[in-house]
Design a protein around this motif. Structure first.
Motif, PDB file in Angstrom:
ATOM      1  N   UNK A  38      44.465  30.504  38.136  1.00 31.38           N
ATOM      2  CA  UNK A  38      44.192  31.891  38.526  1.00 31.38           C
ATOM      3  C   UNK A  38      45.318  32.813  38.054  1.00 31.38           C
ATOM      4  N   UNK A  39      46.556  32.358  38.122  1.00 31.80           N
ATOM      5  CA  UNK A  39      47.691  33.155  37.655  1.00 31.80           C
ATOM      6  C   UNK A  39      47.599  33.384  36.141  1.00 31.80           C
ATOM      7  N   UNK A  40      47.216  32.359  35.398  1.00 35.26           N
ATOM      8  CA  UNK A  40      47.064  32.495  33.947  1.00 35.26           C
ATOM      9  C   UNK A  40      45.934  33.458  33.597  1.00 35.26           C
ATOM     10  N   UNK A  41      44.823  33.359  34.306  1.00 37.11           N
ATOM     11  CA  UNK A  41      43.681  34.242  34.063  1.00 37.11           C
ATOM     12  C   UNK A  41      44.056  35.688  34.371  1.00 37.11           C
ATOM     13  N   UNK A  42      44.768  35.916  35.469  1.00 36.13           N
ATOM     14  CA  UNK A  42      45.191  37.272  35.836  1.00 36.13           C
ATOM     15  C   UNK A  42      46.094  37.868  34.756  1.00 36.13           C
ATOM     16  N   UNK A  43      47.019  37.080  34.245  1.00 36.07           N
ATOM     17  CA  UNK A  43      47.908  37.566  33.185  1.00 36.07           C
ATOM     18  C   UNK A  43      47.102  37.890  31.924  1.00 36.07           C
ATOM     19  N   UNK A  44      46.154  37.022  31.586  1.00 38.23           N
ATOM     20  CA  UNK A  44      45.327  37.240  30.395  1.00 38.23           C
ATOM     21  C   UNK A  44      44.453  38.484  30.557  1.00 38.23           C
ATOM     22  N   UNK A  45      43.818  38.623  31.725  1.00 39.59           N
ATOM     23  CA  UNK A  45      42.886  39.727  31.964  1.00 39.59           C
ATOM     24  C   UNK A  45      43.571  41.070  32.177  1.00 39.59           C
ATOM     25  N   UNK A  46      44.740  41.082  32.784  1.00 37.94           N
ATOM     26  CA  UNK A  46      45.335  42.345  33.211  1.00 37.94           C
ATOM     27  C   UNK A  46      46.628  42.724  32.509  1.00 37.94           C
ATOM     28  N   UNK A  47      47.536  41.755  32.346  1.00 36.75           N
ATOM     29  CA  UNK A  47      48.838  42.111  31.795  1.00 36.75           C
ATOM     30  C   UNK A  47      49.594  40.835  31.444  1.00 36.75           C
ATOM     31  N   UNK A  48      49.882  40.606  30.162  1.00 34.27           N
ATOM     32  CA  UNK A  48      50.613  39.397  29.773  1.00 34.27           C
ATOM     33  C   UNK A  48      52.009  39.305  30.396  1.00 34.27           C
ATOM     34  N   UNK A  49      52.560  40.443  30.806  1.00 33.12           N
ATOM     35  CA  UNK A  49      53.882  40.463  31.447  1.00 33.12           C
ATOM     36  C   UNK A  49      53.813  40.063  32.920  1.00 33.12           C
TER      37      UNK A  49
END
Length: 68
Positions: A38-49
């Protein structure tokens, strides 16, 4: 553990399970691996930082995400 394989009604919004941690109503992840994904998906979907990290809930046997 609740039945996680329910059929979703396409006309109904999905609402994840949550629990209170302090003043925040956080999403529940059953495993550390699920929370990491879920953390990886959130970074991919919203902000790579975005650097979310999973942690074990201090009140129950599940995991949450934290930005700190």
């Amino acid at each position: 553990m609740a039945n996680r394989h329910k059929h979703l009604n396409m006309n109904q919004a999905y609402e994840p399970r949550r629990c209170w941690v302090g003043e925040t109503h956080k999403i529940i992840y059953d495993t550390m691996e699920e929370a990491e994904l879920a953390a990886e998906v959130a970074a991919y979907d919203h902000n790579p930082e975005l650097k979310l990290k999973p942690y074990k809930c201090p009140y129950a046997d599940h995991y949450h995400l934290s930005s700190t």
